[in-house]
Motif scaffolding. Structure first.
Motif, PDB file in Angstrom:
ATOM      1  N   THR A  36      41.604  50.835  28.269  1.00  0.00           N
ATOM      2  CA  THR A  36      41.620  51.655  28.915  1.00  0.00           C
ATOM      3  C   THR A  36      41.332  50.279  29.509  1.00  0.00           C
ATOM      4  O   THR A  36      41.402  49.229  29.790  1.00  0.00           O
ATOM      5  CB  THR A  36      40.535  52.360  29.815  1.00  0.00           C
ATOM      6  OG1 THR A  36      39.523  51.326  29.333  1.00  0.00           O
ATOM      7  CG2 THR A  36      40.244  53.608  28.265  1.00  0.00           C
ATOM      8  N   ARG A  37      42.311  50.688  31.214  1.00  0.00           N
ATOM      9  CA  ARG A  37      42.945  49.490  32.408  1.00  0.00           C
ATOM     10  C   ARG A  37      42.127  50.280  33.982  1.00  0.00           C
ATOM     11  O   ARG A  37      42.739  51.434  33.792  1.00  0.00           O
ATOM     12  CB  ARG A  37      43.242  48.468  32.311  1.00  0.00           C
ATOM     13  CG  ARG A  37      45.049  49.538  32.036  1.00  0.00           C
ATOM     14  CD  ARG A  37      46.328  48.274  32.354  1.00  0.00           C
ATOM     15  NE  ARG A  37      47.279  48.657  31.862  1.00  0.00           N
ATOM     16  CZ  ARG A  37      47.844  48.996  33.621  1.00  0.00           C
ATOM     17  NH1 ARG A  37      47.183  48.979  34.380  1.00  0.00           N
ATOM     18  NH2 ARG A  37      48.737  49.709  33.958  1.00  0.00           N
ATOM     19  N   LYS A  38      41.734  49.323  34.805  1.00  0.00           N
ATOM     20  CA  LYS A  38      41.806  49.810  36.223  1.00  0.00           C
ATOM     21  C   LYS A  38      42.732  49.574  36.590  1.00  0.00           C
ATOM     22  O   LYS A  38      43.353  48.054  37.267  1.00  0.00           O
ATOM     23  CB  LYS A  38      40.471  49.512  36.604  1.00  0.00           C
ATOM     24  CG  LYS A  38      39.780  50.353  38.106  1.00  0.00           C
ATOM     25  CD  LYS A  38      39.650  51.268  37.940  1.00  0.00           C
ATOM     26  CE  LYS A  38      39.059  51.989  38.891  1.00  0.00           C
ATOM     27  NZ  LYS A  38      40.068  52.357  40.287  1.00  0.00           N
ATOM     28  N   ALA A  44      39.552  54.836  35.329  1.00  0.00           N
ATOM     29  CA  ALA A  44      40.034  53.725  34.224  1.00  0.00           C
ATOM     30  C   ALA A  44      41.211  54.268  33.207  1.00  0.00           C
ATOM     31  O   ALA A  44      40.916  55.682  33.347  1.00  0.00           O
ATOM     32  CB  ALA A  44      39.302  53.048  33.437  1.00  0.00           C
TER      33      ALA A  44
END
Length: 102
Positions: A36-38, A44
């Motif tokens: 996951t990333r933002k 996210a």
């Protein structure tokens, strides 16, 4: 069974692109699991999340374009409705943008 659908070349290309993206994402996910990333999205997300959001955005852009085709022709005094290829290119650009920056 599919007589009610209007299978034009742009519609077929749109669905073929979606199928290719799904196959590509499946292979990519098998070879390199996602994390996951933002990005600019308020949550996210994983690659699959961004793909889903991007596909929804692409569908809405195309529906908007088709639904307002006559009005766009009237507003801009066009002889005919704008080409759906414009919405196809725009929706694919939005999909790529969401996938990269979302």
């Amino acid at each position: 069974m599919f007589d009610w659908m209007v299978w034009t070349l742009p519609v077929a290309v749109f669905f073929a692109c979606i199928a290719l993206v799904l196959v590509g994402m499946t292979i990519w996910e098998i070879k390199s699991p996602t994390t996951t990333r933002k990005g600019f999205l308020p949550i996210a997300t994983t690659r699959g999340d961004r793909l889903f959001i991007g596909l929804l955005a692409a569908a809405y852009i195309n529906l908007f374009w088709v639904g307002l085709g006559e009005k766009l022709a009237a507003w801009f005094s066009l002889e005919q409705e704008p080409s759906v290829w414009i919405s196809f290119v725009l929706s694919m650009a939005v999909l790529v943008w969401i996938m990269r920056k979302g």
